[in-house]
Motif scaffolding. Structure first.
Motif, short mmCIF file in Angstrom:
data_model
loop_
_atom_site.label_atom_id
_atom_site.label_comp_id
_atom_site.label_asym_id
_atom_site.label_seq_id
_atom_site.Cartn_x
_atom_site.Cartn_y
_atom_site.Cartn_z
N THR A 174 3.07 1.09 -14.17
CA THR A 174 3.87 -0.09 -14.52
C THR A 174 5.05 -0.27 -13.57
N VAL A 175 5.76 0.81 -13.29
CA VAL A 175 6.90 0.75 -12.37
C VAL A 175 6.45 0.30 -10.98
N THR A 176 5.34 0.83 -10.52
CA THR A 176 4.83 0.46 -9.21
C THR A 176 4.47 -1.02 -9.16
N GLY A 177 3.88 -1.52 -10.24
CA GLY A 177 3.52 -2.93 -10.30
C GLY A 177 4.73 -3.85 -10.21
N ILE A 178 5.82 -3.50 -10.92
CA ILE A 178 7.05 -4.31 -10.87
C ILE A 178 7.65 -4.27 -9.46
N ALA A 179 7.63 -3.09 -8.84
CA ALA A 179 8.17 -2.97 -7.47
C ALA A 179 7.40 -3.84 -6.49
N VAL A 180 6.09 -3.94 -6.68
CA VAL A 180 5.27 -4.78 -5.81
C VAL A 180 5.65 -6.26 -5.97
N LEU A 181 6.01 -6.67 -7.19
CA LEU A 181 6.38 -8.06 -7.45
C LEU A 181 7.76 -8.42 -6.89
N PHE A 182 8.68 -7.42 -6.85
CA PHE A 182 10.05 -7.68 -6.39
C PHE A 182 10.44 -6.68 -5.29
N LYS B 14 0.83 -1.21 0.00
CA LYS B 14 0.00 0.00 0.00
C LYS B 14 0.86 1.26 0.00
N HIS B 15 2.06 1.18 0.62
CA HIS B 15 2.95 2.33 0.62
C HIS B 15 3.50 2.58 -0.79
N MET B 16 3.76 1.52 -1.52
CA MET B 16 4.20 1.68 -2.91
C MET B 16 3.11 2.32 -3.75
N VAL B 17 1.88 1.92 -3.51
CA VAL B 17 0.76 2.49 -4.26
C VAL B 17 0.60 3.98 -3.96
N ILE B 18 0.76 4.34 -2.70
CA ILE B 18 0.68 5.76 -2.31
C ILE B 18 1.79 6.56 -3.00
N PHE B 19 3.02 6.03 -2.96
CA PHE B 19 4.14 6.70 -3.62
C PHE B 19 3.89 6.81 -5.12
N GLY B 20 3.35 5.76 -5.72
CA GLY B 20 3.04 5.79 -7.14
C GLY B 20 2.02 6.86 -7.47
N ALA B 21 1.03 7.04 -6.61
CA ALA B 21 0.01 8.07 -6.84
C ALA B 21 0.63 9.47 -6.80
N VAL B 22 1.54 9.67 -5.85
CA VAL B 22 2.23 10.97 -5.76
C VAL B 22 3.05 11.21 -7.02
N GLN B 23 3.77 10.17 -7.48
CA GLN B 23 4.60 10.31 -8.67
C GLN B 23 3.77 10.55 -9.92
N ALA B 24 2.60 9.96 -9.99
CA ALA B 24 1.72 10.20 -11.15
C ALA B 24 1.37 11.68 -11.25
N LEU B 25 1.21 12.33 -10.09
CA LEU B 25 0.90 13.76 -10.08
C LEU B 25 2.14 14.60 -10.40
N VAL B 26 3.26 14.32 -9.69
CA VAL B 26 4.47 15.10 -9.87
C VAL B 26 5.03 14.93 -11.29
N SER B 27 4.77 13.79 -11.91
CA SER B 27 5.28 13.53 -13.25
C SER B 27 4.70 14.46 -14.30
N GLN B 28 3.65 15.19 -13.95
CA GLN B 28 3.09 16.14 -14.91
C GLN B 28 3.91 17.42 -15.03
N VAL B 29 4.99 17.54 -14.21
CA VAL B 29 5.95 18.62 -14.42
C VAL B 29 6.41 18.54 -15.87
N ARG B 30 6.41 19.66 -16.56
CA ARG B 30 6.54 19.60 -18.01
C ARG B 30 7.87 19.06 -18.49
N ASN B 31 8.98 19.53 -17.95
CA ASN B 31 10.28 19.05 -18.42
C ASN B 31 11.36 19.27 -17.37
#
Length: 478
Positions: free
Chosen positions: A399-407, A176-193
Motif C-alpha cells: 500500500t505504501v509503495t502504491g501511494i509513493a508511485v502516485l505522488f 520500478k525502483h520503488m517496487v524494488i525497495f518495496g520488495a526489500v521492505q516486505a522481507l525486512v518487515s518480517q523482523v519480529r519486533n
C-alpha cells in the motif's frame, strides 16, 4: 531477522516447519503492564543514540539546502535551531512519560500511544492513534520516494559514465525502483519486533553519517571551486510576493520533517536497561543526537546553499551533476538507500506492534495471530515466520509503495509530511502529558509558558502545512 533467545517448541510438527507458540509480536507493552515484565532489556546510551540518529537523520537532510535557499542566510539557520530546540524539549518532556508516577502500581509505557492512553485517557488516545498511524505511513512513503530517487541517480550517473555525456540517460522512471525497495521492505518487515532491530539501526546510523558528510563535503568543495559564497540574506528572489510566502511555508515543512523522532522515543526508551535509570540515559542520548544532527543539518544546508545559490536543487545530492566525481555521489546515494532500509523499519515496527498487539488481545486463542513457524529445516536458523506478520506487513508495504508511485514529488511530499503531524506529536501531546503527570495547576508560570509555546508552534505549523499542501497540489496537476 526475528532472532529470539527463548525456544518454545509446540508439540505439533510439520515436515518443513516447526511452529512455536509465542506472545503477540510487540515492542509496545499494554498500558496495564508493570515494570516487572519478562522482556529482557539490554539497551544502553549507545544503542539509543544509534536508534535516534537513524530516526532523525533521514531523507529530510537532502532537502535542507533548498529550504535554506527559500529562507536566506539568517532565517534559514535560525529556523533549524528553533526546530532543534522544539525537538529536544519534546524529548525531555517525553522522558518523564515512560513510567507512571503512581506509587501503588508503576506502569511502563512502551510506546507513544500507550503513554497517551494511560496519562490523558481514551479520547486523547483516539485522536493520537490516528495521528500516530498517519505519521508512520507518511514517513514510509517519503522514504520510498527518496530511495527510488537515489537508485535512479546512481543508474543515471553510471549511464553517463559508460555511455558518454550525450547519451539519453534521463528517461528512466523511478516506479520500478520503488517496487524494488518495496520488495526489500516486505522481507525486512518480517523482523519480529523493535528489540530485534538494533543491528539495523547501527548500520543505518553509519550510513546517515556517511552521506551527510559527503553532501556537506561536496558542497564545501564546490564553494571553494566557485571562489565565492552564493546566496543572500533574504533567500531566493521572487517577483510574486504570494509565491515567496508559499515557498517559505514549504521550506518550514521540510525542516519540520527533518527533525522529530518523538513517536519512536518511548519505543527506544523501552529497550534500555533499568540501570542507570532509563530517563537519564535517554536525556543524554537525545541531547547528543540532536546536537550532532543539528550540526550536520547546518553544514549540509549551509554548504549546499553557498554552493548553488539561486540554483539550489530540491535534493542536494542531485545538484552535483552526474559526471564527476560520479563515484563519490554514487557512494552517497548508495548510503541513502541502505540507511532508509533501516529507517523505514524504525518507524514501521511501532505501527506493526500496535496493530498486532491489538489483534493479539482480540483473538487470544488464534493460531494465525500467535503461532510462529521455526524455519530451521529450511536452513534459516533463528528465523520465525508468523502468518499474521507475513500477510499484514506485506500488505502494508504494498500500500505504501502504491501511494509513493502516485505522488513521486520529493520536496512537496517532504514538506507536507513534515507539517501534517509535527504539532500534535512533537508539541501538544508531550506538553499535555507532562502537565498531567506533574499535576501542574492552572495559571502557574510553567503552565502559562508551556501553553504559549504550544500555541506559537501551532501557528507556525499551520502556516507550513497550508504552504506544503498547495505545493503538492501544484506539483500533482501541473
Amino acid at each position: 531477522m526475528g532472532f529470539d533467545e527463548e525456544e518454545e517448541v509446540d508439540s505439533v510438527k510439520m515436515p518443513l516447519l516447526q511452529h512455536t507458540r509465542s506472545s503477540p509480536s510487540s515492542s509496545s507493552t499494554p498500558p496495564t503492564e508493570t515494570i516487572k515484565d519478562p522482556l529482557k532489556r539490554t539497551g544502553n546510551e549507545w544503542t539509543a543514540l544509534a536508534h535516534i540518529i537513524t530516526a532523525v537523520i533521514g531523507s529530510g537532510v537532502l532537502s535542507l539546502a533548498w529550504s535554506m535557499a527559500q529562507l536566506g542566510w539568517i532565517a534559514g539557520p535560525l529556523s533549524m535551531l528553533c526546530f532543534a530546540s522544539v525537538t529536544i524539549i519534546s524529548a525531555f518532556l517525553l522522558c518523564n512519560c515512560h513510567k507512571s508516577t503512581d506509587p501503588e502500581c508503576t506502569i511502563r509505557h512502551g510506546s507513544y500511544l500507550d503513554a497517551v492512553t494511560s496519562i490523558l485517557g481514551k479520547k486523547s488516545a483516539w485522536f493520537c492513534g490516528i495521528v500516530v498511524q498517519i505519521n508512520f505511513i507518511k514517513v514510509a512513503i517519503v522514504y520510498t520516494i527518496t530511495t527510488a530517487s537515489s537508485i535512479g541517480a546512481i543508474q543515471k550517473s553510471n549511464c553517463y559514465q559508460y555511455e558518454g555525456h550525450d547519451a539519453a540517460c534521463g528517461g528512466n522512471s523511478n516506479t520500478k525502483h520503488m517496487v524494488i525497495f518495496g520488495a526489500v521492505q516486505a522481507l525486512v518487515s518480517q523482523v519480529r519486533n523493535f528489540q530485534n532491530t538494533k543491528w539495523l539501526s547501527v548500520v543505518a546510523a553509519i550510513m546517515s553519517f556517511t552521506y551527510s558528510l559527503i553532501g556537506a563535503g561536496l558542497g564545501l568543495a564546490k564553494v571553494i571551486e566557485n571562489g565565492e559564497i552564493k546566496g543572500s540574506i533574504t533567500g531566493l528572489p521572487s517577483d510574486n510576493a504570494i509565491e515567496k510566502v508559499w515557498s517559505v511555508a514549504q521550506a518550514l515543512g521540510d525542516i519540520a520533517f527533518a527533525f522529530p523522532f518523538s513517536l519512536v522515543f518511548l519505543n527506544i526508551q523501552d529497550t534500555l536497561k533499568e540501570t542507570p535509570p532509563e530517563k537519564a540515559t535517554m536525556k543524554k542520548a537525545s541531547t547528543i543526537a540532536v546536537c550532532i544532527t543539528t550540526l550536520f543539518y547546518l553544514c549540509c544546508g549551509g554548504f549546499g546553499y553557498a554552493a548553488f545559490g539561486t540554483n539550489t536543487p530540491g535534493n542536494l545530492l542531485t545538484g552535483f551533476g552526474f559526471y564527476e566525481p560520479y563515484w563519490l555521489v554514487d557512494i552517497a546515494n548508495a548510503c541513502v538507500v541502505v540507511h532508509l532500509v533501516g529507517a523505514y523499519q524504525v518507524f514501521s515496527q511501532p505501527l506493526f506492534a500496535n496493530f498486532e498487539s491489538w489483534l493479539g488481545r482480540k483473538f487470544p486463542e488464534s493460531d494465525i495471530v500467535h503461532r510462529d513457524y521455526d524455519l530451521k529445516r529450511l536452513l534459516l536458523p533463528g528465523f520465525r515466520l508468523n502468518l499474521l506478520r507475513l500477510v499484514f506487513r506485506t500488505a502494508y508495504v504494498v500500500t505504501v509503495t502504491g501511494i509513493a508511485v502516485l505522488f513521486p514529488y520529493f520536496n512537496q511530499v517532504v514538506g507536507f509530511s513534515g507539517a501534517i503531524t509535527f504539532w500534535p506529536v512533537v508539541v501538544y501531546f508531550p506538553v499535555e502529558m507532562y502537565l498531567k503527570q506533574k499535576r501542574i495547576e492552572s495559571w502557574t508560570t510553567i503552565k502559562v509558558v508551556l501553553r504559549t509555546y504550544t500555541y506559537i508552534c501551532l501557528v507556525v505549523i499551520v502556516f507550513a502545512f497550508v504552504g506544503s499542501v498547495r505545493g503538492l497540489i501544484v506539483a500533482r496537476f501541473s
